[in-house]
Design a protein around this motif. Structure first.
Motif, PDB file in Angstrom:
ATOM      1  N   TYR A 184       0.851  -1.195   0.000  1.00  0.00           N
ATOM      2  CA  TYR A 184       0.000   0.000   0.000  1.00  0.00           C
ATOM      3  C   TYR A 184       0.881   1.237   0.000  1.00  0.00           C
ATOM      4  O   TYR A 184       1.850   1.335   0.756  1.00  0.00           O
ATOM      5  CB  TYR A 184      -0.915  -0.004   1.226  1.00  0.00           C
ATOM      6  CG  TYR A 184      -1.757   1.239   1.368  1.00  0.00           C
ATOM      7  CD1 TYR A 184      -2.810   1.478   0.491  1.00  0.00           C
ATOM      8  CD2 TYR A 184      -1.505   2.167   2.369  1.00  0.00           C
ATOM      9  CE1 TYR A 184      -3.595   2.621   0.612  1.00  0.00           C
ATOM     10  CE2 TYR A 184      -2.279   3.313   2.499  1.00  0.00           C
ATOM     11  CZ  TYR A 184      -3.326   3.524   1.621  1.00  0.00           C
ATOM     12  OH  TYR A 184      -4.096   4.652   1.739  1.00  0.00           O
ATOM     13  N   PHE A 185       0.531   2.199  -0.892  1.00  0.00           N
ATOM     14  CA  PHE A 185       1.303   3.434  -1.012  1.00  0.00           C
ATOM     15  C   PHE A 185       0.349   4.614  -1.029  1.00  0.00           C
ATOM     16  O   PHE A 185      -0.582   4.658  -1.841  1.00  0.00           O
ATOM     17  CB  PHE A 185       2.142   3.409  -2.303  1.00  0.00           C
ATOM     18  CG  PHE A 185       2.963   4.648  -2.526  1.00  0.00           C
ATOM     19  CD1 PHE A 185       4.130   4.845  -1.815  1.00  0.00           C
ATOM     20  CD2 PHE A 185       2.564   5.612  -3.440  1.00  0.00           C
ATOM     21  CE1 PHE A 185       4.908   5.988  -2.008  1.00  0.00           C
ATOM     22  CE2 PHE A 185       3.326   6.753  -3.645  1.00  0.00           C
ATOM     23  CZ  PHE A 185       4.502   6.938  -2.926  1.00  0.00           C
ATOM     24  N   SER A 186       0.550   5.560  -0.132  1.00  0.00           N
ATOM     25  CA  SER A 186      -0.324   6.732  -0.068  1.00  0.00           C
ATOM     26  C   SER A 186       0.421   8.016  -0.388  1.00  0.00           C
ATOM     27  O   SER A 186      -0.166   9.099  -0.331  1.00  0.00           O
ATOM     28  CB  SER A 186      -0.935   6.857   1.330  1.00  0.00           C
ATOM     29  OG  SER A 186       0.085   7.051   2.303  1.00  0.00           O
ATOM     30  N   GLY A 187       1.705   7.912  -0.733  1.00  0.00           N
ATOM     31  CA  GLY A 187       2.504   9.093  -1.026  1.00  0.00           C
ATOM     32  C   GLY A 187       3.189   9.663   0.193  1.00  0.00           C
ATOM     33  O   GLY A 187       4.081  10.509   0.072  1.00  0.00           O
ATOM     34  N   GLN A 188       2.812   9.228   1.374  1.00  0.00           N
ATOM     35  CA  GLN A 188       3.416   9.728   2.605  1.00  0.00           C
ATOM     36  C   GLN A 188       4.603   8.840   2.987  1.00  0.00           C
ATOM     37  O   GLN A 188       4.490   7.619   3.020  1.00  0.00           O
ATOM     38  CB  GLN A 188       2.389   9.741   3.725  1.00  0.00           C
ATOM     39  CG  GLN A 188       1.188  10.643   3.450  1.00  0.00           C
ATOM     40  CD  GLN A 188       0.170  10.607   4.566  1.00  0.00           C
ATOM     41  OE1 GLN A 188       0.291   9.842   5.503  1.00  0.00           O
ATOM     42  NE2 GLN A 188      -0.843  11.455   4.448  1.00  0.00           N
ATOM     43  N   GLY A 189       5.698   9.463   3.237  1.00  0.00           N
ATOM     44  CA  GLY A 189       6.883   8.718   3.624  1.00  0.00           C
ATOM     45  C   GLY A 189       7.632   8.107   2.469  1.00  0.00           C
ATOM     46  O   GLY A 189       8.712   7.547   2.642  1.00  0.00           O
ATOM     47  N   ASN A 190       7.095   8.214   1.257  1.00  0.00           N
ATOM     48  CA  ASN A 190       7.747   7.715   0.046  1.00  0.00           C
ATOM     49  C   ASN A 190       8.186   6.257   0.173  1.00  0.00           C
ATOM     50  O   ASN A 190       9.266   5.870  -0.258  1.00  0.00           O
ATOM     51  CB  ASN A 190       8.967   8.583  -0.310  1.00  0.00           C
ATOM     52  CG  ASN A 190       9.348   8.432  -1.776  1.00  0.00           C
ATOM     53  OD1 ASN A 190       8.480   8.273  -2.632  1.00  0.00           O
ATOM     54  ND2 ASN A 190      10.632   8.476  -2.058  1.00  0.00           N
ATOM     55  N   GLN A 191       7.324   5.446   0.775  1.00  0.00           N
ATOM     56  CA  GLN A 191       7.633   4.024   0.877  1.00  0.00           C
ATOM     57  C   GLN A 191       6.344   3.205   0.886  1.00  0.00           C
ATOM     58  O   GLN A 191       5.269   3.702   1.205  1.00  0.00           O
ATOM     59  CB  GLN A 191       8.441   3.733   2.146  1.00  0.00           C
ATOM     60  CG  GLN A 191       7.697   4.029   3.441  1.00  0.00           C
ATOM     61  CD  GLN A 191       8.521   3.713   4.676  1.00  0.00           C
ATOM     62  OE1 GLN A 191       9.612   3.171   4.570  1.00  0.00           O
ATOM     63  NE2 GLN A 191       8.000   4.052   5.839  1.00  0.00           N
ATOM     64  N   TRP A 192       6.489   1.936   0.511  1.00  0.00           N
ATOM     65  CA  TRP A 192       5.366   1.012   0.494  1.00  0.00           C
ATOM     66  C   TRP A 192       5.189   0.380   1.868  1.00  0.00           C
ATOM     67  O   TRP A 192       6.168   0.063   2.541  1.00  0.00           O
ATOM     68  CB  TRP A 192       5.596  -0.094  -0.538  1.00  0.00           C
ATOM     69  CG  TRP A 192       5.603   0.364  -1.955  1.00  0.00           C
ATOM     70  CD1 TRP A 192       6.685   0.784  -2.675  1.00  0.00           C
ATOM     71  CD2 TRP A 192       4.482   0.444  -2.836  1.00  0.00           C
ATOM     72  NE1 TRP A 192       6.315   1.127  -3.936  1.00  0.00           N
ATOM     73  CE2 TRP A 192       4.961   0.928  -4.076  1.00  0.00           C
ATOM     74  CE3 TRP A 192       3.129   0.170  -2.697  1.00  0.00           C
ATOM     75  CZ2 TRP A 192       4.130   1.121  -5.171  1.00  0.00           C
ATOM     76  CZ3 TRP A 192       2.293   0.362  -3.792  1.00  0.00           C
ATOM     77  CH2 TRP A 192       2.793   0.843  -5.000  1.00  0.00           C
ATOM     78  N   LEU A 193       3.942   0.179   2.269  1.00  0.00           N
ATOM     79  CA  LEU A 193       3.632  -0.553   3.485  1.00  0.00           C
ATOM     80  C   LEU A 193       3.202  -1.955   3.085  1.00  0.00           C
ATOM     81  O   LEU A 193       2.345  -2.119   2.222  1.00  0.00           O
ATOM     82  CB  LEU A 193       2.525   0.154   4.278  1.00  0.00           C
ATOM     83  CG  LEU A 193       2.794   1.616   4.671  1.00  0.00           C
ATOM     84  CD1 LEU A 193       1.577   2.181   5.389  1.00  0.00           C
ATOM     85  CD2 LEU A 193       4.036   1.711   5.541  1.00  0.00           C
ATOM     86  N   LYS A 194       3.764  -2.959   3.713  1.00  0.00           N
ATOM     87  CA  LYS A 194       3.500  -4.347   3.334  1.00  0.00           C
ATOM     88  C   LYS A 194       2.674  -5.037   4.414  1.00  0.00           C
ATOM     89  O   LYS A 194       2.971  -4.945   5.601  1.00  0.00           O
ATOM     90  CB  LYS A 194       4.810  -5.110   3.124  1.00  0.00           C
ATOM     91  CG  LYS A 194       4.621  -6.517   2.573  1.00  0.00           C
ATOM     92  CD  LYS A 194       5.958  -7.164   2.255  1.00  0.00           C
ATOM     93  CE  LYS A 194       5.766  -8.561   1.667  1.00  0.00           C
ATOM     94  NZ  LYS A 194       7.068  -9.196   1.329  1.00  0.00           N
ATOM     95  N   PHE A 195       1.611  -5.730   3.963  1.00  0.00           N
ATOM     96  CA  PHE A 195       0.724  -6.443   4.875  1.00  0.00           C
ATOM     97  C   PHE A 195       0.446  -7.833   4.329  1.00  0.00           C
ATOM     98  O   PHE A 195       0.489  -8.073   3.126  1.00  0.00           O
ATOM     99  CB  PHE A 195      -0.617  -5.698   5.027  1.00  0.00           C
ATOM    100  CG  PHE A 195      -0.477  -4.229   5.266  1.00  0.00           C
ATOM    101  CD1 PHE A 195      -0.129  -3.748   6.514  1.00  0.00           C
ATOM    102  CD2 PHE A 195      -0.676  -3.327   4.242  1.00  0.00           C
ATOM    103  CE1 PHE A 195       0.011  -2.393   6.733  1.00  0.00           C
ATOM    104  CE2 PHE A 195      -0.541  -1.970   4.446  1.00  0.00           C
ATOM    105  CZ  PHE A 195      -0.195  -1.499   5.696  1.00  0.00           C
ATOM    106  N   SER A 196       0.135  -8.743   5.226  1.00  0.00           N
ATOM    107  CA  SER A 196      -0.270 -10.082   4.823  1.00  0.00           C
ATOM    108  C   SER A 196      -1.694 -10.047   4.299  1.00  0.00           C
ATOM    109  O   SER A 196      -2.556  -9.349   4.840  1.00  0.00           O
ATOM    110  CB  SER A 196      -0.170 -11.040   6.017  1.00  0.00           C
ATOM    111  OG  SER A 196      -0.703 -12.302   5.689  1.00  0.00           O
ATOM    112  N   SER A 197      -1.961 -10.827   3.227  1.00  0.00           N
ATOM    113  CA  SER A 197      -3.309 -10.851   2.657  1.00  0.00           C
ATOM    114  C   SER A 197      -4.199 -11.869   3.357  1.00  0.00           C
ATOM    115  O   SER A 197      -5.344 -11.601   3.692  1.00  0.00           O
ATOM    116  CB  SER A 197      -3.247 -11.167   1.162  1.00  0.00           C
ATOM    117  OG  SER A 197      -2.741 -10.074   0.449  1.00  0.00           O
TER     118      SER A 197
END
Length: 361
Positions: free
Chosen positions: A165-178
């Motif tokens: 998930y990327f929202s533009g904040q922090g310029n990094q992707w957040l990774k989660f288990s599906s």
């Protein structure tokens, strides 16, 4: 006209529809400079209605050594014509558009600094020729992940095992288990929730169910909820190979072949479009493909669906044209789209592209 102040000219041209603005760019260098200036784009992006187009994704088997300039083909239902947007301004090899939102195109591209197939996810506007690369992901995500975007320019790459998930904040992707029971089919992003179809059946018989998860829950508990009600009955059993399409507002569409019986290898009598109102949790029938049109799909064992809102497109192998369900006027109509560009197998994939002069965030 060149002696008029820029502010006056911009005021004049800002009253034109977007189609005419794009045509005027080609009249002279002076007009092109004026109509591509940042101040004019900033003004027109919030005041000019978008062009509602149906864009095609390039075929998966396209080779990297193709010499023709990369481009995006899109169909304009209002003008009944195909448009071509060049992507030659991108310094990435083999750009592959996959999604769109708010006038921006999201696409995979091979890194220009690497000889291997190291993919980057890009965002661009072919009308302004602006682009930027999102934080690096890796090629595995481009092969197995579905790219989902919404009007808030939030980006998600979803697979069976994980979600980025990327929202533009922090310029990094957040990774989660599906933690999904199977590979998600045709996932869509509606407001703050992700919806997907998953097969919970056996190796011998598919059984499709609708799953949902809000982005806030995905960040915390990673909980997916199976959406079902006793009143829905066998709504998931009457369709063969169902797919999801984002509808208008808080609605989703489910599209598939209407089974003629509940037997294992039942044939289909037509293609059905069902609509789920997420507020009332009630289904209704939105469209049913005419029998004469469906005959062209009966000979193909596989068809593709893409679109959003009031327009849904259908393609099949060796068909050579697209079938379109158009409910934009409030009176659903079915029509053929001829002249499909490319020389693939006929299985076209695509997405809705609301073209506008949106500046990159």
């Amino acid at each position: 006209m060149e002696s008029l102040p820029h502010d006056t000219l911009q005021h004049i041209f800002s009253s034109l529809p977007l189609r005419q603005i794009m045509i005027c760019r080609s009249v002279s260098k002076h007009l092109n400079q004026l109509l591509t200036s940042s101040c004019f784009i900033q003004h027109i992006s919030t005041n000019s209605p978008p062009l509602h187009l149906l864009a095609l994704r390039p075929p998966h088997h396209r080779h990297h050594h193709v010499s023709s300039p990369p481009c995006l083909h899109a169909f304009d239902p209002e003008q009944s014509r195909w448009l071509r947007f060049t992507l030659d301004f991108l310094p990435f090899r083999s750009p592959h558009p996959v999604a769109s939102s708010s006038g921006l195109i999201y696409l995979w591209g091979d890194s220009p600094d690497s000889s291997d197939s190291n993919k980057s996810l890009l965002v661009c506007n072919p009308l302004t020729r602006q682009f930027r690369a999102l934080p690096q992901l890796g090629s595995a995500w481009s092969r197995h992940g579905s790219v989902l975007v919404d009007s808030a320019s939030r980006v998600m790459v979803l697979t069976e095992l994980a979600a980025l998930y990327f929202s533009g904040q922090g310029n990094q992707w957040l990774k989660f288990s599906s933690n999904l029971p199977s590979k998600p089919r045709s996932p869509i992003l509606v407001r703050d929730s992700v919806f997907a179809l998953c097969d919970v059946g056996s190796p011998w018989r598919s059984q499709w169910k609708l799953f949902a998860c809000t982005i806030s829950k995905l960040k915390s508990s990673q909980t997916w909820t199976r959406l079902e009600k006793h009143e829905w009955g066998d709504v998931f059993d009457i369709l063969k190979r169902p797919r999801l399409v984002r509808g208008n507002g808080n609605r989703i569409l489910m599209v598939g072949g209407l089974k003629s019986s509940f037997s294992l290898n039942s044939s289909c009598s037509t293609i059905l479009i069902l609509r789920l109102d997420l507020d009332s949790c009630e289904w209704d029938e939105a469209g049913r493909m005419p029998v004469d049109m469906f005959k062209c799909f009966q000979e193909s064992s596989k068809f593709k669906v893409f679109g959003a809102g009031d327009r849904v497109c259908f393609s099949a192998k060796r068909l050579g044209r697209l079938a379109l369900w158009d409910n934009s006027s409030g009176n659903a109509e079915w029509q053929w789209i001829d002249g499909v560009p490319g020389s693939g197998d006929g299985l076209c994939r695509g997405f809705v592209f609301e073209a506008r002069l949106t500046p990159l965030p």
